[in-house]
Enzyme design. Sequence first.
Site, PDB file in Angstrom:
ATOM      1  N   TYR A 135     -12.070   6.728   4.390  1.00  0.00           N
ATOM      2  CA  TYR A 135     -12.117   7.107   2.984  1.00  0.00           C
ATOM      3  C   TYR A 135     -13.296   8.028   2.682  1.00  0.00           C
ATOM      4  O   TYR A 135     -13.421   8.531   1.566  1.00  0.00           O
ATOM      5  CB  TYR A 135     -12.249   5.869   2.089  1.00  0.00           C
ATOM      6  CG  TYR A 135     -11.175   4.836   2.287  1.00  0.00           C
ATOM      7  CD1 TYR A 135      -9.868   5.217   2.567  1.00  0.00           C
ATOM      8  CD2 TYR A 135     -11.458   3.482   2.211  1.00  0.00           C
ATOM      9  CE1 TYR A 135      -8.885   4.269   2.757  1.00  0.00           C
ATOM     10  CE2 TYR A 135     -10.478   2.530   2.390  1.00  0.00           C
ATOM     11  CZ  TYR A 135      -9.188   2.924   2.672  1.00  0.00           C
ATOM     12  OH  TYR A 135      -8.214   1.987   2.856  1.00  0.00           O
ATOM     13  N   HIS A 186      -9.814  -0.794  -1.985  1.00  0.00           N
ATOM     14  CA  HIS A 186     -10.378  -0.415  -0.685  1.00  0.00           C
ATOM     15  C   HIS A 186     -11.662   0.389  -0.816  1.00  0.00           C
ATOM     16  O   HIS A 186     -12.234   0.804   0.193  1.00  0.00           O
ATOM     17  CB  HIS A 186      -9.359   0.357   0.171  1.00  0.00           C
ATOM     18  CG  HIS A 186      -8.209  -0.495   0.613  1.00  0.00           C
ATOM     19  ND1 HIS A 186      -7.106   0.023   1.262  1.00  0.00           N
ATOM     20  CD2 HIS A 186      -7.975  -1.819   0.481  1.00  0.00           C
ATOM     21  CE1 HIS A 186      -6.251  -0.957   1.513  1.00  0.00           C
ATOM     22  NE2 HIS A 186      -6.763  -2.087   1.047  1.00  0.00           N
ATOM     23  N   ASN A 192       0.837  -1.194   0.000  1.00  0.00           N
ATOM     24  CA  ASN A 192       0.000   0.000   0.000  1.00  0.00           C
ATOM     25  C   ASN A 192       0.877   1.251   0.000  1.00  0.00           C
ATOM     26  O   ASN A 192       2.039   1.189   0.385  1.00  0.00           O
ATOM     27  CB  ASN A 192      -0.900  -0.003   1.234  1.00  0.00           C
ATOM     28  CG  ASN A 192      -2.041  -0.988   1.096  1.00  0.00           C
ATOM     29  OD1 ASN A 192      -2.664  -1.075   0.052  1.00  0.00           O
ATOM     30  ND2 ASN A 192      -2.303  -1.762   2.134  1.00  0.00           N
ATOM     31  N   CYS A 202      -4.768  -7.414  -3.737  1.00  0.00           N
ATOM     32  CA  CYS A 202      -5.282  -7.181  -2.391  1.00  0.00           C
ATOM     33  C   CYS A 202      -6.260  -8.309  -2.070  1.00  0.00           C
ATOM     34  O   CYS A 202      -6.738  -9.012  -2.960  1.00  0.00           O
ATOM     35  CB  CYS A 202      -5.976  -5.822  -2.330  1.00  0.00           C
ATOM     36  SG  CYS A 202      -6.580  -5.330  -0.701  1.00  0.00           S
ATOM     37  N   HIS A 203      -6.582  -8.490  -0.777  1.00  0.00           N
ATOM     38  CA  HIS A 203      -7.498  -9.569  -0.403  1.00  0.00           C
ATOM     39  C   HIS A 203      -8.827  -9.045   0.139  1.00  0.00           C
ATOM     40  O   HIS A 203      -9.617  -9.804   0.675  1.00  0.00           O
ATOM     41  CB  HIS A 203      -6.842 -10.490   0.642  1.00  0.00           C
ATOM     42  CG  HIS A 203      -6.141  -9.754   1.730  1.00  0.00           C
ATOM     43  ND1 HIS A 203      -4.818  -9.981   2.049  1.00  0.00           N
ATOM     44  CD2 HIS A 203      -6.562  -8.776   2.560  1.00  0.00           C
ATOM     45  CE1 HIS A 203      -4.463  -9.183   3.036  1.00  0.00           C
ATOM     46  NE2 HIS A 203      -5.513  -8.455   3.366  1.00  0.00           N
TER      47      HIS A 203
END
Length: 488
Positions: A258, A201, A149, A170-171
């Site tokens: 975010y 994300h 990241n 990414c997971h």
Amino acid sequence: MSFKIAIIGAGSVGFTKKLFTDILCVREFKGIEFALTDVSEHNLQMIKAILDRIVEANKLPTKVTATTDRRKALEGARYVISCVRVGGLEAYADDIRIPLKYGIDQCVGDTICAGGILYGQRNIPVILDFCKDIRDVAETDAKFLNYANPMAMNTWAAIEYGKVDTVGLCHGVQHGAEQIAEVLGAKSPRELDYVCSGINHQTWFIELRLNGREIGKDELVAAFEAHPVYSRQEKLRIDVLKRFGVYSTESNGHLSEYLPWYRKRPDEITRWIDMSDWIHGETGGYLRYSTETRNWFETEYPQFLEAASKPIDPSKRSNEHASHILEALETNRVYRGHFNVKNDGVITNLPQDAIVESPGFVDRFGINMAAGITLPEACAATCISSINVQRMSVHAAISGDIDLLKLAVLHDPLVGAVSTPEEVWQMVDEMVVAEAAWLPQYAHAVPAAKERLSKSRVKTREWAGAAWRSVRSIEELRAEKAALKQAG
């Protein structure tokens, strides 16, 4: 098969071990070479000893090398995996600590927001160094798999400026799908078919089918609100589901930073988070977790080494994308996953230069993305706000333009909801000065930033945030693990 995989930042011990064992679950990969590289000789030797133990215990012909000479590790590599955290926990602490002085309370701080933007400034010059080495000494057309990241910024820089074949991994999508399958009563996550798309994300489950039956918003809301654990841990995420009509991949705490709505006042933070685990919204939660994990590993290393003697169990292969991508590319067994790539028509209502996370298929011809996806308007609007910040942040990191960096931070949704322009300008000066050792592109700007800080009248406060927990001692961690073992 015989080829070489280089892992940069291999001192990320737990994650490196997971990637290593996943890859060795592919029967054709037993004889490949892993080249580990890291700036920490200490961490490098610890992880090499663990991987050597795995190879020995499983009687494999796999070759494992380790060196602090990154270029040597990359020589002849077909695949390069990055797990780096430039500046380590020292710089990361400043990403959390300094914004708190200006009222910005982050749970993770590694994607956007003030911490994620500065993290990107540290990473991007190093990512470009990686790319140069890949172009110079790796196999022709080597593939760069970025796990580090801030995912979108790093991948954006590697593709646009590094000129290397790059995919970001990414997971979050897999974990979100597992949650949805659980609340809907599925016996296995494989019963859930879905389309998840957006940016890293901030990806959204825009289509859901359980055993072929379409799942709508009302059914999903009811399922989450009825769940005895998620109804408490994912309050913010459920609220976004109610308002947007689709579920977000990201955890309660991560999603909160975010958006400009849930984390801008202390009373709002405590209303929406849950303190049962760091990921649900704790102030600086990931910093605390990472610090405890490092301390635990250093202290309990003999146990990790002993555990490496167990046979590899292919049935326990994780859902991390890397091993599945390599398997598809090398064996032509098709793999479907969610990948971070340049948009270029993948999502119709996001900017075409952005890095998007969306479904794709992998075979021997490469990663092939499903194109023409359109996000719900609210999801697209939220993503675009972050994309604009990411774009400015990448350009600032490349140019070393501190004024553009300040504008990027100013336009971050949460920062803009909390801080004034004067506060942002001073905060960025303070962060650049504190992290100067990892920001070579801003060396020319540091003296003037120090001068401005010496004359500034912007008030700050010493504040631990709305939901701070101190780092626990090894004894406390042992006691907690023992209690969980007894209870479970």
